[in-house]
Design a protein around this motif. Structure first.
Motif, PDB file in Angstrom:
ATOM      1  N   GLY A 249     -76.412  94.055   8.189  1.00  0.00           N
ATOM      2  CA  GLY A 249     -76.099  94.560   9.525  1.00  0.00           C
ATOM      3  C   GLY A 249     -75.857  96.047   9.581  1.00  0.00           C
ATOM      4  O   GLY A 249     -76.407  96.750  10.443  1.00  0.00           O
ATOM      5  N   ASN A 250     -75.036  96.568   8.662  1.00  0.00           N
ATOM      6  CA  ASN A 250     -74.743  98.006   8.687  1.00  0.00           C
ATOM      7  C   ASN A 250     -75.950  98.840   8.276  1.00  0.00           C
ATOM      8  O   ASN A 250     -76.157  99.952   8.776  1.00  0.00           O
ATOM      9  CB  ASN A 250     -73.543  98.328   7.796  1.00  0.00           C
ATOM     10  N   ASN A 251     -76.790  98.320   7.378  1.00  0.00           N
ATOM     11  CA  ASN A 251     -77.992  99.056   6.972  1.00  0.00           C
ATOM     12  C   ASN A 251     -79.002  99.123   8.118  1.00  0.00           C
ATOM     13  O   ASN A 251     -79.624 100.165   8.357  1.00  0.00           O
ATOM     14  CB  ASN A 251     -78.622  98.394   5.743  1.00  0.00           C
ATOM     15  N   LEU A 252     -79.159  98.015   8.848  1.00  0.00           N
ATOM     16  CA  LEU A 252     -80.000  98.024  10.047  1.00  0.00           C
ATOM     17  C   LEU A 252     -79.471  99.039  11.050  1.00  0.00           C
ATOM     18  O   LEU A 252     -80.240  99.782  11.668  1.00  0.00           O
ATOM     19  CB  LEU A 252     -80.019  96.636  10.685  1.00  0.00           C
ATOM     20  N   ALA A 253     -78.154  99.080  11.231  1.00  0.00           N
ATOM     21  CA  ALA A 253     -77.545 100.000  12.191  1.00  0.00           C
ATOM     22  C   ALA A 253     -77.796 101.449  11.800  1.00  0.00           C
ATOM     23  O   ALA A 253     -78.137 102.287  12.646  1.00  0.00           O
ATOM     24  CB  ALA A 253     -76.042  99.731  12.284  1.00  0.00           C
ATOM     25  N   MET A 254     -77.640 101.765  10.511  1.00  0.00           N
ATOM     26  CA  MET A 254     -77.803 103.160  10.076  1.00  0.00           C
ATOM     27  C   MET A 254     -79.258 103.616  10.124  1.00  0.00           C
ATOM     28  O   MET A 254     -79.545 104.750  10.499  1.00  0.00           O
ATOM     29  CB  MET A 254     -77.190 103.342   8.686  1.00  0.00           C
ATOM     30  N   VAL A 255     -80.172 102.729   9.755  1.00  0.00           N
ATOM     31  CA  VAL A 255     -81.595 103.074   9.834  1.00  0.00           C
ATOM     32  C   VAL A 255     -82.006 103.219  11.304  1.00  0.00           C
ATOM     33  O   VAL A 255     -82.699 104.172  11.683  1.00  0.00           O
ATOM     34  CB  VAL A 255     -82.461 102.003   9.135  1.00  0.00           C
TER      35      VAL A 255
ATOM     36  N   VAL B 226     -73.925  98.776   1.265  1.00  0.00           N
ATOM     37  CA  VAL B 226     -74.822  99.885   1.601  1.00  0.00           C
ATOM     38  C   VAL B 226     -75.870  99.896   0.504  1.00  0.00           C
ATOM     39  O   VAL B 226     -75.556 100.095  -0.667  1.00  0.00           O
ATOM     40  CB  VAL B 226     -74.068 101.231   1.656  1.00  0.00           C
ATOM     41  N   ARG B 227     -77.127  99.665   0.873  1.00  0.00           N
ATOM     42  CA  ARG B 227     -78.160  99.502  -0.151  1.00  0.00           C
ATOM     43  C   ARG B 227     -79.512  99.985   0.351  1.00  0.00           C
ATOM     44  O   ARG B 227     -79.716 100.237   1.537  1.00  0.00           O
ATOM     45  CB  ARG B 227     -78.260  98.032  -0.576  1.00  0.00           C
ATOM     46  N   GLY B 228     -80.456 100.093  -0.589  1.00  0.00           N
ATOM     47  CA  GLY B 228     -81.833 100.417  -0.234  1.00  0.00           C
ATOM     48  C   GLY B 228     -81.965 101.739   0.486  1.00  0.00           C
ATOM     49  O   GLY B 228     -81.371 102.755   0.099  1.00  0.00           O
ATOM     50  N   VAL B 229     -82.709 101.735   1.580  1.00  0.00           N
ATOM     51  CA  VAL B 229     -82.996 102.962   2.324  1.00  0.00           C
ATOM     52  C   VAL B 229     -81.720 103.560   2.924  1.00  0.00           C
ATOM     53  O   VAL B 229     -81.644 104.779   3.140  1.00  0.00           O
ATOM     54  CB  VAL B 229     -84.048 102.674   3.423  1.00  0.00           C
ATOM     55  N   ALA B 230     -80.704 102.750   3.175  1.00  0.00           N
ATOM     56  CA  ALA B 230     -79.445 103.264   3.720  1.00  0.00           C
ATOM     57  C   ALA B 230     -78.741 104.179   2.722  1.00  0.00           C
ATOM     58  O   ALA B 230     -78.000 105.080   3.123  1.00  0.00           O
ATOM     59  CB  ALA B 230     -78.530 102.111   4.120  1.00  0.00           C
ATOM     60  N   ILE B 231     -78.960 103.963   1.415  1.00  0.00           N
ATOM     61  CA  ILE B 231     -78.397 104.865   0.399  1.00  0.00           C
ATOM     62  C   ILE B 231     -78.942 106.272   0.599  1.00  0.00           C
ATOM     63  O   ILE B 231     -78.199 107.258   0.561  1.00  0.00           O
ATOM     64  CB  ILE B 231     -78.723 104.368  -1.030  1.00  0.00           C
ATOM     65  N   ASP B 232     -80.245 106.369   0.845  1.00  0.00           N
ATOM     66  CA  ASP B 232     -80.868 107.676   1.095  1.00  0.00           C
ATOM     67  C   ASP B 232     -80.241 108.339   2.325  1.00  0.00           C
ATOM     68  O   ASP B 232     -79.960 109.545   2.323  1.00  0.00           O
ATOM     69  CB  ASP B 232     -82.376 107.496   1.288  1.00  0.00           C
TER      70      ASP B 232
ATOM     71  N   VAL C 184     -83.830  90.615  -0.857  1.00  0.00           N
ATOM     72  CA  VAL C 184     -83.056  91.814  -0.520  1.00  0.00           C
ATOM     73  C   VAL C 184     -83.843  93.078  -0.859  1.00  0.00           C
ATOM     74  O   VAL C 184     -83.857  94.049  -0.092  1.00  0.00           O
ATOM     75  CB  VAL C 184     -81.694  91.811  -1.253  1.00  0.00           C
ATOM     76  N   LYS C 185     -84.513  93.075  -2.010  1.00  0.00           N
ATOM     77  CA  LYS C 185     -85.307  94.241  -2.411  1.00  0.00           C
ATOM     78  C   LYS C 185     -86.377  94.564  -1.376  1.00  0.00           C
ATOM     79  O   LYS C 185     -86.652  95.723  -1.077  1.00  0.00           O
ATOM     80  CB  LYS C 185     -85.974  93.991  -3.776  1.00  0.00           C
ATOM     81  N   ILE C 186     -86.988  93.532  -0.830  1.00  0.00           N
ATOM     82  CA  ILE C 186     -88.044  93.713   0.178  1.00  0.00           C
ATOM     83  C   ILE C 186     -87.440  94.187   1.500  1.00  0.00           C
ATOM     84  O   ILE C 186     -87.914  95.142   2.117  1.00  0.00           O
ATOM     85  CB  ILE C 186     -88.817  92.396   0.392  1.00  0.00           C
ATOM     86  N   ALA C 187     -86.372  93.513   1.913  1.00  0.00           N
ATOM     87  CA  ALA C 187     -85.824  93.745   3.244  1.00  0.00           C
ATOM     88  C   ALA C 187     -85.056  95.055   3.375  1.00  0.00           C
ATOM     89  O   ALA C 187     -84.922  95.588   4.480  1.00  0.00           O
ATOM     90  CB  ALA C 187     -84.911  92.578   3.634  1.00  0.00           C
ATOM     91  N   SER C 188     -84.538  95.600   2.284  1.00  0.00           N
ATOM     92  CA  SER C 188     -83.657  96.771   2.389  1.00  0.00           C
ATOM     93  C   SER C 188     -84.386  98.091   2.227  1.00  0.00           C
ATOM     94  O   SER C 188     -83.734  99.143   2.213  1.00  0.00           O
ATOM     95  CB  SER C 188     -82.529  96.667   1.356  1.00  0.00           C
ATOM     96  N   ASN C 189     -85.697  98.066   2.152  1.00  0.00           N
ATOM     97  CA  ASN C 189     -86.439  99.318   1.963  1.00  0.00           C
ATOM     98  C   ASN C 189     -87.522  99.511   3.004  1.00  0.00           C
ATOM     99  O   ASN C 189     -88.170  98.563   3.431  1.00  0.00           O
ATOM    100  CB  ASN C 189     -87.047  99.362   0.557  1.00  0.00           C
TER     101      ASN C 189
END
Length: 385
Positions: free
Chosen positions: A300-306, A48-54, A373-378
């Motif tokens: 995958g899970n971060n895409l799902a949550m966003v 769980v990283r990037g925007v998904a943390i928010d 990852v920094k680019i893709a997760s935010n």
């Protein structure tokens, strides 16, 4: 346009419960169904990283996720004789930094299910057909029941039944990235202590990880292969692994021997799902069902949550105009999906080297992937409240 309220969500993995949470919070009445008899426990580790943390902080579950996080402290690369080639701290070994958290898939699903208390959740639910009209969606279940819903959201994974029933073959593309992976649990016979050991050579990779349960270890296999879709039987898949890795070295023989006693064997292709639109009529796809970036992306899970947040939020903003909401969902999420699918391709191409993984190769790979990852997760999230 009639009011949108009764929404069927298909799939109790990550995406399904996440969208149920936001739908309920935004005033809708979601109903969650799952084809399996219970929530699937265990599974591989997710970040769980990037925007998904928010998002998980807004959901009030970040602290719970942290309390159930994995605790892998060291990563080791070894050669076929078991000699240590290179060691890294656990966070860097798994491409994490800052507030990023790694958690076992089953634990995250459990937390999400607890967060949607009050949402009807029915297991052992198999669907026969989905038929749309101007006014609703008719869903025929295999037990003979027929139900009507205002909208249907398919969050049923890479091999989505919803996608197959609703979308034409030319409306989606399954892109196999040329690799397959398998994950299963075995006894921790090497007595690993919060450690992951990885052996990679000859375009094959095996890892063994033991984390919070000192008695168990998770074995993972990754190998290059173009098309094994005809091998769907678990026994055939296990035999194929044995044949493919029989002369690999390290602890392979013992791991394959213990595989027969595993009760959580998983085997699948490294595949991306590409679609111009994830919606059709009153049906929307969410998560891997619509835009799998492949397990190699770790997203995958971060895409799902966003995706869950944006889909539910746009339905709220549209005030019942699902056409407008679906158009916005497609528009807002596409750049995020494309960035993560690009990351999936990069990670896929970075693994399975021909020779042993030297310190230089490992560090160069980590740097390249972590930068992407920094680019893709935010992304900048809309505010729906």
């Amino acid at each position: 346009m009639s009011a949108i309220n009764k929404i069927l969500v298909i799939g109790a993995g990550i995406a399904g419960p996440a969208v149920c949470y936001w739908l309920k919070r935004f005033g809708f009445s979601p109903i969650l169904i799952e084809k399996f008899p219970t929530i699937r426990k265990g599974g591989h580790a997710l970040d769980v990283r990037g925007v998904a943390i928010d998002l998980v902080k807004r959901m009030g579950i970040y602290e719970k996720i942290c309390s159930m996080r994995t605790q892998v402290e060291f990563g080791q690369y070894v050669d076929a004789q078991g000699n240590i080639l290179h060691e890294e701290k656990g966070e860097r070994f798994c491409f994490r930094e800052g507030e990023d958290v790694e958690i076992i898939r089953g634990d995250l699903v459990e937390i999400l299910i607890e967060a949607i208390e009050g949402v009807p959740c029915h297991f052992n639910q198999l669907i026969d057909s989905i038929k749309q009209s101007d006014n609703d969606v008719e869903v025929q279940f295999k037990d003979g029941r027929t139900e009507h819903y205002d909208l249907v959201i398919g969050a049923d994974g890479l091999h989505s039944t919803t996608r197959r029933m609703v979308f034409d073959n030319d409306e989606y593309q399954l892109t196999n990235l040329g690799k397959y992976f398998s994950v299963f649990s075995i006894p921790n016979y090497l007595n690993l202590n919060h450690t992951e050991v990885q052996c990679e050579a000859n375009q094959k990779l095996i890892s063994l990880t033991s984390d919070k349960n000192p008695k168990k270890a998770e074995a993972a296999f990754l190998f290059a292969q173009n098309d094994l879709n005809k091998i769907r039987n678990e026994n055939e898949q296990k035999q194929f692994l044995c044949n493919t890795f029989q002369d690999f070295g390290w602890e392979t023989s013992k791991i394959l021997e213990l595989m027969s006693g595993s009760d959580d064997f998983y085997f699948d292709s490294v595949t991306q799902v590409k679609m111009k639109s994830w919606t059709k009529g009153r049906v929307a796809l969410l998560g891997d069902a619509g835009y799998s970036a492949s397990p190699m992306s770790g997203q995958g899970n971060n895409l799902a949550m966003v995706g869950a947040y944006i889909l539910a939020g746009e339905l709220k903003q549209a005030g019942g105009n699902y056409h407008r909401a679906f158009n916005r969902y497609n528009e807002l999420l596409h750049p995020f999906v494309e960035a993560n699918q690009k990351l999936g391709v990069l990670a896929n191409e970075s693994f399975l080297v021909q020779d042993d993984v030297s310190k230089e190769v490992a560090e160069e790979r980590s740097n390249k992937i972590m930068e992407e990852v920094k680019i893709a997760s935010n992304m900048s999230l809309p505010d729906y409240e």
